[in-house]
Scaffold this active site. Structure first.
Site, PDB file in Angstrom:
ATOM      1  N   THR A  25     -13.860  15.379  -5.434  1.00 58.28           N
ATOM      2  CA  THR A  25     -14.057  16.216  -4.242  1.00 58.28           C
ATOM      3  C   THR A  25     -12.797  17.057  -4.063  1.00 58.28           C
ATOM      4  O   THR A  25     -12.636  18.060  -4.740  1.00 58.28           O
ATOM      5  CB  THR A  25     -14.354  15.380  -2.976  1.00 58.28           C
ATOM      6  OG1 THR A  25     -13.367  14.368  -2.837  1.00 58.28           O
ATOM      7  CG2 THR A  25     -15.722  14.755  -3.064  1.00 58.28           C
TER       8      THR A  25
ATOM      9  N   LYS B 196     -12.300   8.717  -8.172  1.00 57.31           N
ATOM     10  CA  LYS B 196     -12.019   9.885  -7.323  1.00 57.31           C
ATOM     11  C   LYS B 196     -11.385   9.388  -6.039  1.00 57.31           C
ATOM     12  O   LYS B 196     -11.562   8.234  -5.639  1.00 57.31           O
ATOM     13  CB  LYS B 196     -13.285  10.674  -7.034  1.00 57.31           C
ATOM     14  CG  LYS B 196     -14.279   9.950  -6.189  1.00 57.31           C
ATOM     15  CD  LYS B 196     -14.753  10.687  -4.961  1.00 57.31           C
ATOM     16  CE  LYS B 196     -13.686  11.364  -4.190  1.00 57.31           C
ATOM     17  NZ  LYS B 196     -14.005  11.456  -2.747  1.00 57.31           N
TER      18      LYS B 196
ATOM     19  N   THR C  34     -12.354   0.942  -1.945  1.00 55.40           N
ATOM     20  CA  THR C  34     -12.145   2.212  -1.276  1.00 55.40           C
ATOM     21  C   THR C  34     -12.323   3.333  -2.292  1.00 55.40           C
ATOM     22  O   THR C  34     -11.895   3.191  -3.413  1.00 55.40           O
ATOM     23  CB  THR C  34     -10.722   2.260  -0.707  1.00 55.40           C
ATOM     24  OG1 THR C  34     -10.424   1.002  -0.152  1.00 55.40           O
ATOM     25  CG2 THR C  34     -10.581   3.325   0.330  1.00 55.40           C
TER      26      THR C  34
ATOM     27  N   GLU D 160      -4.525  13.415  -0.207  1.00 51.70           N
ATOM     28  CA  GLU D 160      -4.478  14.790   0.293  1.00 51.70           C
ATOM     29  C   GLU D 160      -3.071  15.163   0.766  1.00 51.70           C
ATOM     30  O   GLU D 160      -2.557  14.588   1.724  1.00 51.70           O
ATOM     31  CB  GLU D 160      -5.510  14.973   1.405  1.00 51.70           C
ATOM     32  CG  GLU D 160      -6.925  14.986   0.817  1.00 51.70           C
ATOM     33  CD  GLU D 160      -8.020  15.089   1.862  1.00 51.70           C
ATOM     34  OE1 GLU D 160      -9.115  15.527   1.491  1.00 51.70           O
ATOM     35  OE2 GLU D 160      -7.787  14.745   3.027  1.00 51.70           O
TER      36      GLU D 160
ATOM     37  N   ASN E 109      -7.208  19.293   6.170  1.00 51.04           N
ATOM     38  CA  ASN E 109      -8.206  18.651   7.017  1.00 51.04           C
ATOM     39  C   ASN E 109      -8.489  19.395   8.306  1.00 51.04           C
ATOM     40  O   ASN E 109      -9.467  19.103   8.997  1.00 51.04           O
ATOM     41  CB  ASN E 109      -7.805  17.211   7.281  1.00 51.04           C
ATOM     42  CG  ASN E 109      -8.041  16.355   6.059  1.00 51.04           C
ATOM     43  OD1 ASN E 109      -9.172  16.222   5.633  1.00 51.04           O
ATOM     44  ND2 ASN E 109      -6.973  15.843   5.483  1.00 51.04           N
TER      45      ASN E 109
ATOM     46  N   THR F  46     -15.006  17.843   5.521  1.00 47.83           N
ATOM     47  CA  THR F  46     -15.222  16.763   4.540  1.00 47.83           C
ATOM     48  C   THR F  46     -16.088  15.688   5.164  1.00 47.83           C
ATOM     49  O   THR F  46     -16.106  15.544   6.362  1.00 47.83           O
ATOM     50  CB  THR F  46     -13.889  16.128   4.100  1.00 47.83           C
ATOM     51  OG1 THR F  46     -13.204  15.663   5.249  1.00 47.83           O
ATOM     52  CG2 THR F  46     -13.043  17.096   3.333  1.00 47.83           C
TER      53      THR F  46
END
Lengths: 415, 415
Positions: free
Chosen positions: A163, A189, A200, A283, A410, A415
């Site tokens: 992603t 991922k 997770t 991120e 974000n 997302t």
């Protein structure tokens, strides 16, 4: 980060690293294509074992689990999953009353085209929450994917499950067992919504060793517990987390006890390497921290303290700012302590072995130590040790820093 | 934000707002000076009641409590605190083995100069953790402060307790009781390390009503529970949190039951106004969210879900990005649900009354509703309602968004 490049997850001495991914082990085929869910990138992956296999699957603890998690969780009980169909771009979570049906249709179509019972096919999704899957595109994609399956498709598969990841996350290794070579392959991922609670993020593991189901499950459980369940990027347990391990016995040999130990060790190293790749590529992340809590009253307290520190935005921003700010670590630790045990907090804090606080008081550093400390916090990997001096409980958690880029991503991206 | 400007904390109809701060009520003197702990700004404040008073004090639940918290907590048991000496710049937390002695010396010196028993003087600090107080500067400061006490010093006092706050946080109000006017004054500081667990941040309340100790404590407990214990900026419980309320009876009247009810209501409104000012001025914050959880199994679950949402960096960044991202709200809510109650999550989410998700599925909005939604998320105050449809538990939490500026401040500034 290349697999096995982290000092926190070294390759076992007996193993050899390899190029490749989930199709490195014998008897697996995979592919990754652009179905059209995303604008341009690969967004649909298929992975299948040529032979019947044993499987171990782990799912998010989040009560708002996505439809594919619900569907695959039901199937996984038999431990006979040998294929998975995955899409990225849309999570098929909270997407409407049709979400479960859509997940089942993905699974059933893949199973029919692969000539497998639906109960042997897992389905998995990752991406935006709250939007329905474009099923026509997904179905056409599955039809196109099935004919592209090859034993070299592991890398494309790894690309298709991404992603906001900045790179593919793959690893492969082999080792010599008594009867011959055993191979393991990994694809994962990560990026956001990463916290240590059950499996997770998404991670797929393949192995060509012949392992009884019970043993494979036990090995996977232990390895997931010490890898994916020990990481956090932003403390956010996703709706779609899944780790799936498939062992198909295609190596065609018989394993001895010693081989099984090596297999377990190799599995641990591979999964930890994947988990650390997820943290390193969190991120906006610039630093991976290995946080070791010692001297807690018990392991539950150690775990709470570790999470309180690892998820503290003040600690995470200090690390981004290359500031050995042990005061914020002590403050966060104070939030996680058991309330029923009295006495003031008196902990030691060390950065890469350099003690900066002893019993919660500052330690004077000489010039050399100050320099070493500056180098430690500037590195892409940092070890922080906190000794609470309360008992014998311990815990390890791996986490990333909090940066402007996380906020930028974000605040701007759905997302 | 000016006091009582938030729609979430309106001024009670029977009350009149006033300019001023903790010296607005009769019989209080205060001052705020530059002692020299900070480079330029005021950093030392003194507040004292001219008369004996009753007090109610609330402290951080963090087990790594700072020395002044430990010292004042001991004294507060008698409920007779009538003065406080506060410094900003250095928190006197984890600052070395002398930390408790330094806090006591601040208190004892202030008490001696004010001619009060040490047991009637509170001490409080806020600022950087891990550095010792420059006691010579602090002591000279206290000596200079004592002679600057005036009944107009409330604003200077409020300025002296600030750390990274972008503005003073003060409020004052009066109302007519049966026997005459009653006055209340408030001064607070906030900015970072703000989370809902016991008294968060620093807040000082003065009141000239004559109230018995037990009643004052009960009123303050209830008001703190519904204000400072219901806010979060970054989920970080500080080492130095303290709320102290002093009522000295200087109004010289007798209160009836109806007056006491109004006093309690005015106290709630004032404390909530201060708490919301802290959220609105949270480090880097651009939005204050009032989050209402309804339909939880019990209030404990409602509280966990509220905190999970309010402290989710994904929810907080979405709000910063003016994105009505209910998917992230549902995902965060899923983390806080009781594990022992089964059945899938099926919650409703509304932004300022506009329902965007029903039973976890997207609601179609028409053009007008879309426009209203855009306006709602663009405003500086936003109400989010989440109905879990599981029971009758509810909770309210106020929180701020997460912005680039928060990261910038905390990656660059030692706090």
């Amino acid at each position: 980060m290349t697999a096995f490049q982290s000092r926190f997850a070294p390759l076992p001495e007996f193993a050899t690293p390899a190029l490749g991914s989930v199709t490195f082990p014998w008897g697996f085929q995979a592919c990754g294509i652009h179905a059209g869910i995303k604008r341009r990138r690969r967004d649909l992956g298929l992975l299948v074992s040529d032979h019947p296999a044993v499987s171990a699957a782990f799912f998010t603890g989040n009560r708002a689990a996505a439809a594919p998690v619900t569907v695959t969780r039901e199937e996984s009980a038999t431990g006979a999953l040998r294929a998975v169909v995955v899409n990225s771009g849309i999570a098929n979570a909270c997407s409407g009353p049709q979400d479960i049906d859509d997940a089942r249709r993905m699974r059933d179509l893949a199973a029919a085209l692969l000539d497998l019972p639906p109960g042997e096919v897992a389905v998995s999704s990752t991406g935006v929450i709250g939007e329905p899957l474009p099923m026509e595109i997904v179905e056409q994609g599955i039809e196109r994917a099935v004919v592209k399956l090859t034993s070299e498709g592991g890398e494309d598969f790894a690309a298709a499950i991404r992603t906001t990841d900045s790179s593919d996350k793959t690893a492969a290794l082999s080792f010599d067992a008594r009867g011959g070579e055993i191979r393991l392959g990994f694809a994962a991922k990560g990026a956001g919504m990463i916290a240590p609670n059950m499996a997770t993020t998404l991670c797929f593991v393949t192995c060509d060793a012949p392992v009884p189901l019970g043993l494979w499950r036990a090995m996977m459980t232990s390895a997931v517990e010490e890898s994916f369940n020990r990481i956090t990027v932003d403390g956010q347990e996703s709706t779609n987390d899944m780790v799936l391990g498939i062992a198909n016995g295609a190596a065609g040999i018989v394993l001895g006890d010693c081989d099984l130990e090596q297999l377990s060790e190799a599995l641990h190293a591979g999964l930890l390497s994947m988990a650390l790749a997820v943290v390193a590529d969190g991120e906006g992340a610039t630093t991976t921290v290995c946080l070791c809590i010692e001297g807690a009253v018990d392991s539950a307290e150690a775990e709470r303290v570790a999470r309180a520190i690892a998820d503290s935005p003040l600690v995470k921003t200090a690390i981004y700012g290359r500031d050995a700010n042990w005061g914020r670590i002590v403050q966060a630790a104070g939030m996680g302590l058991s309330r029923n045990i009295h006495g003031p907090l008196a902990c030691d804090v060390a950065f890469d072995g350099i003690e900066v606080a002893r019993r919660c008081h500052p330690v004077h550093l000489d010039e050399t130590e100050e320099l070493q400390l500056m180098e430690a916090v500037a590195a892409p990997e940092l070890r922080i040790m906190v000794d609470l001096h309360r008992g014998r409980g311990s815990a390890v958690v791996y986490f990333s820093d909090l940066t402007n880029h996380y906020v930028h991503l974000n605040a701007g991206v759905r997302t």
